[in-house]
Design an enzyme around this catalytic site. Structure first.
Site, PDB file in Angstrom:
ATOM      1  N   GLY A  32       0.943  -1.257   0.077  1.00  0.00           N
ATOM      2  CA  GLY A  32       0.010  -0.059  -0.030  1.00  0.00           C
ATOM      3  C   GLY A  32       0.752   1.362   0.018  1.00  0.00           C
ATOM      4  O   GLY A  32       0.807   2.205  -1.000  1.00  0.00           O
ATOM      5  N   HIS A  33       1.707   1.311   0.999  1.00  0.00           N
ATOM      6  CA  HIS A  33       2.670   2.562   1.132  1.00  0.00           C
ATOM      7  C   HIS A  33       3.613   2.426  -0.463  1.00  0.00           C
ATOM      8  O   HIS A  33       3.660   3.680  -0.775  1.00  0.00           O
ATOM      9  CB  HIS A  33       3.389   2.050   1.995  1.00  0.00           C
ATOM     10  N   GLN A  57      -0.535  11.526  17.903  1.00  0.00           N
ATOM     11  CA  GLN A  57      -1.731  11.211  17.206  1.00  0.00           C
ATOM     12  C   GLN A  57      -2.071   9.740  17.858  1.00  0.00           C
ATOM     13  O   GLN A  57      -3.270   9.320  17.522  1.00  0.00           O
ATOM     14  CB  GLN A  57      -1.620  10.876  15.684  1.00  0.00           C
TER      15      GLN A  57
HETATM   16  P1  AMP Z   1       0.542   4.927   7.847  1.00  0.00           P
HETATM   17  O1  AMP Z   1       2.032   4.548   7.692  1.00  0.00           O
HETATM   18  O2  AMP Z   1      -0.476   3.781   8.059  1.00  0.00           O
HETATM   19  O3  AMP Z   1       0.539   6.337   8.564  1.00  0.00           O
HETATM   20  O4  AMP Z   1       0.128   5.275   6.322  1.00  0.00           O
HETATM   21  C1  AMP Z   1       0.800   6.164   5.441  1.00  0.00           C
HETATM   22  C2  AMP Z   1       0.332   6.046   4.226  1.00  0.00           C
HETATM   23  O5  AMP Z   1       0.038   5.054   3.610  1.00  0.00           O
HETATM   24  C3  AMP Z   1      -1.146   7.003   4.468  1.00  0.00           C
HETATM   25  O6  AMP Z   1      -1.399   7.823   3.470  1.00  0.00           O
HETATM   26  C4  AMP Z   1      -2.309   5.721   4.397  1.00  0.00           C
HETATM   27  O7  AMP Z   1      -3.522   6.258   3.745  1.00  0.00           O
HETATM   28  C5  AMP Z   1      -1.752   5.191   3.103  1.00  0.00           C
HETATM   29  N1  AMP Z   1      -1.933   3.582   3.183  1.00  0.00           N
HETATM   30  C6  AMP Z   1      -1.829   2.771   4.136  1.00  0.00           C
HETATM   31  N2  AMP Z   1      -2.406   1.644   3.772  1.00  0.00           N
HETATM   32  C7  AMP Z   1      -2.727   1.605   2.742  1.00  0.00           C
HETATM   33  C8  AMP Z   1      -3.085   0.780   1.579  1.00  0.00           C
HETATM   34  N3  AMP Z   1      -3.450  -0.351   2.002  1.00  0.00           N
HETATM   35  N4  AMP Z   1      -3.291   1.101   0.388  1.00  0.00           N
HETATM   36  C9  AMP Z   1      -2.959   2.444  -0.027  1.00  0.00           C
HETATM   37  N5  AMP Z   1      -2.455   3.362   0.968  1.00  0.00           N
HETATM   38  C10 AMP Z   1      -2.367   3.127   2.257  1.00  0.00           C
END
Ligand code: AMP
Length: 289
Positions: A32-33, A57
């Site tokens: 996803g990232h 947060q």
């Molecule tokens: P985080 O590390 O959870 O703060 O996420 C960092 C970024 O990755 C944020 O913009 C999330 O929305 C995005 N993100 C997390 N999981 C996914 C996913 N499965 N698909 C696409 N983007 C994601």
């Protein structure tokens, strides 16, 4: 790829770059990232990623301490994606003194859904994102739709502060069985991991029911009450499978408020958002209708 931990060093490294594309994360990177890194590359150059687990947060009883920190493996993945700089500040770099100035998003967006169940969450998110923007000064920043409300709040923050950064959205990347990828999936036991795709399935079932309702000839008489009943039914179905839902809510995409009959009549675009606990793990997901 350069790994930079210091703000001055970051600024030196990025001097003269005015098309940088930025992806902030909390690390423990998954596909996803990485999909966001690829989107970032399409919108600017160079691509800058950040990894920072932002204490502001997290609530007092949340998983700040046990949040997975896997910097070395993350750096390898980012290198392969052609990321130019990884900004990975320590807490003492980003918050050398208590962060007393904070960005307080409007209550009608920041205190609902995730904000209701995680008080102060979006204040912490907006504050760190504004600060990271100030450090990186990107032209474009990419956020995932997985965190739908967060994306919306950051878009509005950028607009209201006239930040010179375009906010670009990335679609949610899922495992083959439909579970949205998340760093928190790693907390799931084997049995829970098998059950976890049911969250997205619940949203898909609910979407079908909404579409059925909207498709009926007498759709002009659909009431908010009927939608609430559908939400409740979906929530009950999850509870019966052992989940503890925080919310499952049908909302307008434009402002995340509940649609009224007029909205339904004029075919306002909707999204269903949910957060639910499976054992000790809290998962979120959403589905556009
Ligand atoms: P985080 O590390 O959870 O703060 O996420 C960092 C970024 O990755 C944020 O913009 C999330 O929305 C995005 N993100 C997390 N999981 C996914 C996913 N499965 N698909 C696409 N983007 C994601």
């Amino acid at each position: 790829m350069k790994i930079v931990t210091d703000i001055q060093e970051l600024r030196d490294q990025l001097r003269g770059q005015n098309r940088a594309s930025f992806v902030p994360t909390m690390g423990n990177l998954h596909e996803g990232h990485l999909s966001l890194m690829r989107i970032a590359r399409q919108h600017g150059d160079p691509v800058i990623a950040s990894i920072f687990v932002n204490r502001l947060q997290f609530g007092p009883n949340e998983d700040f301490d046990k949040y997975p920190r896997t910097l070395e493996a993350d750096a390898e993945k980012l290198e392969k994606e052609g990321v130019y700089v990884l900004f990975a500040p320590t807490e003492s770099v980003l918050y050398p003194e208590p962060q007393e100035y904070r960005v307080d998003p409007p209550k009608q967006l920041g205190d609902i859904l995730e904000g209701e169940f995680r008080p102060g969450f979006f204040k912490g998110v907006c504050t760190v994102v504004l600060k990271l923007f100030s450090c990186v000064q990107p032209k474009v920043a990419v956020f995932g739709k997985k965190d739908y409300q967060q994306l919306m709040i950051i878009r509005q923050m950028a607009q209201q502060f006239a930040l010179p950064v375009d906010i670009v959205a990335g679609e949610t990347i899922r495992a083959e069985d439909g579970l949205a990828l998340s760093s928190r999936n790693g907390y799931l036991t084997k049995e829970e991991r098998t059950e976890a795709p049911q969250l997205q399935i619940a949203l898909q079932n609910l979407r079908q029911e909404i579409q059925g309702l909207l498709g009926k000839a007498e759709s002009s008489s659909i009431t908010a009450h009927q939608l609430l009943a559908l939400e409740q039914k979906a929530s009950e179905a999850l509870k019966n499978r052992g989940w503890v839902p925080d919310y499952i809510a049908i909302r307008k995409r434009s402002n995340l408020l509940a649609p009224n009959t007029e909205d339904l009549l004029t075919k306002k675009e909707l999204v269903i958002l949910t957060a639910a606990k499976l054992g000790k793990t809290r998962l979120i997901d959403n589905l556009e209708v």
